[in-house]
Scaffold this motif. Structure first.
Motif, mmCIF file in Angstrom:
data_model
loop_
_atom_site.group_PDB
_atom_site.id
_atom_site.type_symbol
_atom_site.label_atom_id
_atom_site.label_comp_id
_atom_site.label_asym_id
_atom_site.label_seq_id
_atom_site.Cartn_x
_atom_site.Cartn_y
_atom_site.Cartn_z
ATOM 1 N N THR A 82 0.482 -0.763 0.009
ATOM 2 C CA THR A 82 0.018 -0.104 -0.259
ATOM 3 C C THR A 82 0.998 1.009 -0.330
ATOM 4 O O THR A 82 2.063 1.284 0.082
ATOM 5 C CB THR A 82 -0.865 0.007 1.516
ATOM 6 O OG1 THR A 82 0.175 -0.012 2.442
ATOM 7 C CG2 THR A 82 -1.391 -0.920 1.370
ATOM 8 N N ALA A 83 0.588 2.500 -0.131
ATOM 9 C CA ALA A 83 1.022 3.608 0.064
ATOM 10 C C ALA A 83 1.304 3.606 1.066
ATOM 11 O O ALA A 83 2.781 4.689 1.353
ATOM 12 C CB ALA A 83 -0.372 5.222 -0.666
ATOM 13 N N ALA A 84 0.849 3.040 2.310
ATOM 14 C CA ALA A 84 1.406 4.116 3.577
ATOM 15 C C ALA A 84 2.440 2.372 3.745
ATOM 16 O O ALA A 84 3.277 3.509 4.354
ATOM 17 C CB ALA A 84 -0.039 3.682 4.329
ATOM 18 N N ALA A 85 2.486 1.509 3.371
ATOM 19 C CA ALA A 85 3.781 0.847 3.270
ATOM 20 C C ALA A 85 4.995 1.292 2.399
ATOM 21 O O ALA A 85 5.932 1.229 3.027
ATOM 22 C CB ALA A 85 3.571 -0.536 2.798
ATOM 23 N N ALA A 86 4.558 2.157 1.627
ATOM 24 C CA ALA A 86 5.916 2.862 0.427
ATOM 25 C C ALA A 86 6.357 3.910 1.264
ATOM 26 O O ALA A 86 7.785 3.938 1.151
ATOM 27 C CB ALA A 86 4.894 3.615 -0.620
ATOM 28 N N ARG A 87 5.252 4.550 2.167
ATOM 29 C CA ARG A 87 6.045 5.585 3.481
ATOM 30 C C ARG A 87 6.612 5.368 4.671
ATOM 31 O O ARG A 87 7.528 6.012 4.648
ATOM 32 C CB ARG A 87 4.307 6.782 3.430
ATOM 33 C CG ARG A 87 3.831 7.564 2.418
ATOM 34 C CD ARG A 87 2.633 8.155 3.143
ATOM 35 N NE ARG A 87 1.559 7.553 3.924
ATOM 36 C CZ ARG A 87 0.620 7.145 3.215
ATOM 37 N NH1 ARG A 87 0.619 7.493 2.117
ATOM 38 N NH2 ARG A 87 -0.386 6.448 4.069
ATOM 39 N N GLU A 88 6.456 4.326 4.830
ATOM 40 C CA GLU A 88 6.969 3.870 6.037
ATOM 41 C C GLU A 88 8.039 3.029 5.984
ATOM 42 O O GLU A 88 9.357 3.938 5.870
ATOM 43 C CB GLU A 88 6.092 2.414 6.664
ATOM 44 C CG GLU A 88 4.318 3.389 7.539
ATOM 45 C CD GLU A 88 5.233 3.850 8.750
ATOM 46 O OE1 GLU A 88 6.019 4.554 9.616
ATOM 47 O OE2 GLU A 88 4.637 5.300 8.821
ATOM 48 N N LEU A 89 8.173 2.122 3.876
ATOM 49 C CA LEU A 89 9.340 2.654 3.702
ATOM 50 C C LEU A 89 10.491 3.933 3.689
ATOM 51 O O LEU A 89 11.581 2.699 3.888
ATOM 52 C CB LEU A 89 9.786 1.215 2.677
ATOM 53 C CG LEU A 89 9.213 -0.363 3.250
ATOM 54 C CD1 LEU A 89 8.474 -1.063 1.767
ATOM 55 C CD2 LEU A 89 10.139 -1.556 3.721
ATOM 56 N N GLY A 109 10.731 -1.278 -3.765
ATOM 57 C CA GLY A 109 10.407 -1.508 -4.995
ATOM 58 C C GLY A 109 8.892 -2.167 -5.232
ATOM 59 O O GLY A 109 8.332 -1.692 -6.610
ATOM 60 N N GLU A 110 8.853 -3.349 -4.032
ATOM 61 C CA GLU A 110 7.208 -4.220 -4.645
ATOM 62 C C GLU A 110 6.316 -3.146 -4.505
ATOM 63 O O GLU A 110 5.071 -3.639 -4.656
ATOM 64 C CB GLU A 110 7.221 -4.846 -4.011
ATOM 65 C CG GLU A 110 8.445 -6.498 -4.214
ATOM 66 C CD GLU A 110 8.484 -7.377 -3.698
ATOM 67 O OE1 GLU A 110 8.463 -7.032 -2.482
ATOM 68 O OE2 GLU A 110 9.453 -8.295 -3.511
ATOM 69 N N THR A 111 6.407 -2.267 -3.695
ATOM 70 C CA THR A 111 4.785 -1.827 -3.354
ATOM 71 C C THR A 111 4.229 -0.802 -4.566
ATOM 72 O O THR A 111 3.556 0.054 -4.435
ATOM 73 C CB THR A 111 5.161 -0.606 -2.401
ATOM 74 O OG1 THR A 111 6.038 0.246 -2.495
ATOM 75 C CG2 THR A 111 5.601 -0.739 -0.836
ATOM 76 N N ARG A 112 5.997 -0.414 -5.336
ATOM 77 C CA ARG A 112 5.034 0.279 -6.875
ATOM 78 C C ARG A 112 5.115 1.432 -7.034
ATOM 79 O O ARG A 112 3.704 1.776 -7.661
ATOM 80 C CB ARG A 112 3.774 -0.717 -7.775
ATOM 81 C CG ARG A 112 3.943 -2.475 -7.978
ATOM 82 C CD ARG A 112 3.140 -3.478 -8.652
ATOM 83 N NE ARG A 112 3.370 -2.418 -10.215
ATOM 84 C CZ ARG A 112 4.243 -2.845 -11.124
ATOM 85 N NH1 ARG A 112 5.225 -3.994 -10.346
ATOM 86 N NH2 ARG A 112 4.227 -2.392 -12.291
ATOM 87 N N SER A 113 5.234 2.310 -6.050
ATOM 88 C CA SER A 113 5.045 3.660 -5.304
ATOM 89 C C SER A 113 5.790 4.633 -5.871
ATOM 90 O O SER A 113 6.573 4.019 -5.921
ATOM 91 C CB SER A 113 5.905 3.215 -4.227
ATOM 92 O OG SER A 113 5.049 5.369 -3.761
#
Length: 194
Positions: A82-89, A109-113
């Motif tokens: 999710t976008a939230a996961a990408a933000r945290e990473l 990369g897998e978050t596709r953000s």
């Protein structure tokens, strides 16, 4: 009115659908702070269920003293995507550069953000060859065509066949049409790159 970081009703329903008894038990085990092995198992279970409501708990696990727990948390965040996961990473990478591992970059990369492209592109010139290769791989998994120029530049750098190979694989995934990059690879001295 929409608060910063909030998600819509549709995304909330998608996340709630993924909640199941096994993932709730795993989330509780993760919160109890038991042994590193039980945390790893719980994080893996939460990641496999792609339970988006566990992002804050996984975010805490990204700074756990155990490297294995941190790696498992990063992989789980990548699976959730999710976008939230990408933000945290992204936050972890910018605020705690000493905790960055190969799995963290691949998970981002897998978050596709789309925001991940800039962060990952910076790692294509990192002193660590492992992180350079992971960044190239992650940019391919991200799928954003905005990564093509940075990948092409990294592939053109001499002296790192592992980065060149990972970058070429990522460029194939991104469907780059650069004839020059591919033709240079065909005559490169290391057979693994060709």
């Amino acid at each position: 009115i929409r608060e910063k970081g909030s998600i819509g009703i549709r995304e909330t329903v998608k996340q709630l659908i993924r909640v199941n008894p096994r993932s709730v038990v795993a989330l509780r085990a993760m919160r109890k702070g038991a042994s590193a092995q039980s945390k790893e198992d719980a994080i893996r279970s939460v990641g496999l269920s792609q339970m988006g409501i566990a992002i804050s708990d996984l975010s805490n696990a990204l700074t756990d003293p155990s490297p294995r727990v941190r790696r498992e948390a990063a992989e789980a965040m990548g699976r959730i995507g999710t976008a939230a996961a990408a933000r945290e990473l992204n936050k972890l990478i910018t605020e705690n550069p000493e905790l960055i591992e190969e799995e963290t970059l691949v998970a981002l990369g897998e978050t596709r953000s789309p925001e991940a492209v800039e962060t990952l592109s910076k790692f294509l010139v990192d002193p660590s060859s492992i992180l350079r290769r992971a960044a190239a791989k992650a940019l391919g998994r991200n799928g954003d065509e905005g990564a093509i120029p940075a990948q092409e530049k990294a592939v053109a750098q001499p002296g790192d066949p592992d980065l060149r190979r990972a970058g070429l694989q990522a460029l194939r995934i991104l469907e780059s049409r650069s004839v020059e990059v591919y033709s240079d690879a065909l005559v490169y001295q290391h057979p693994s790159v060709r």
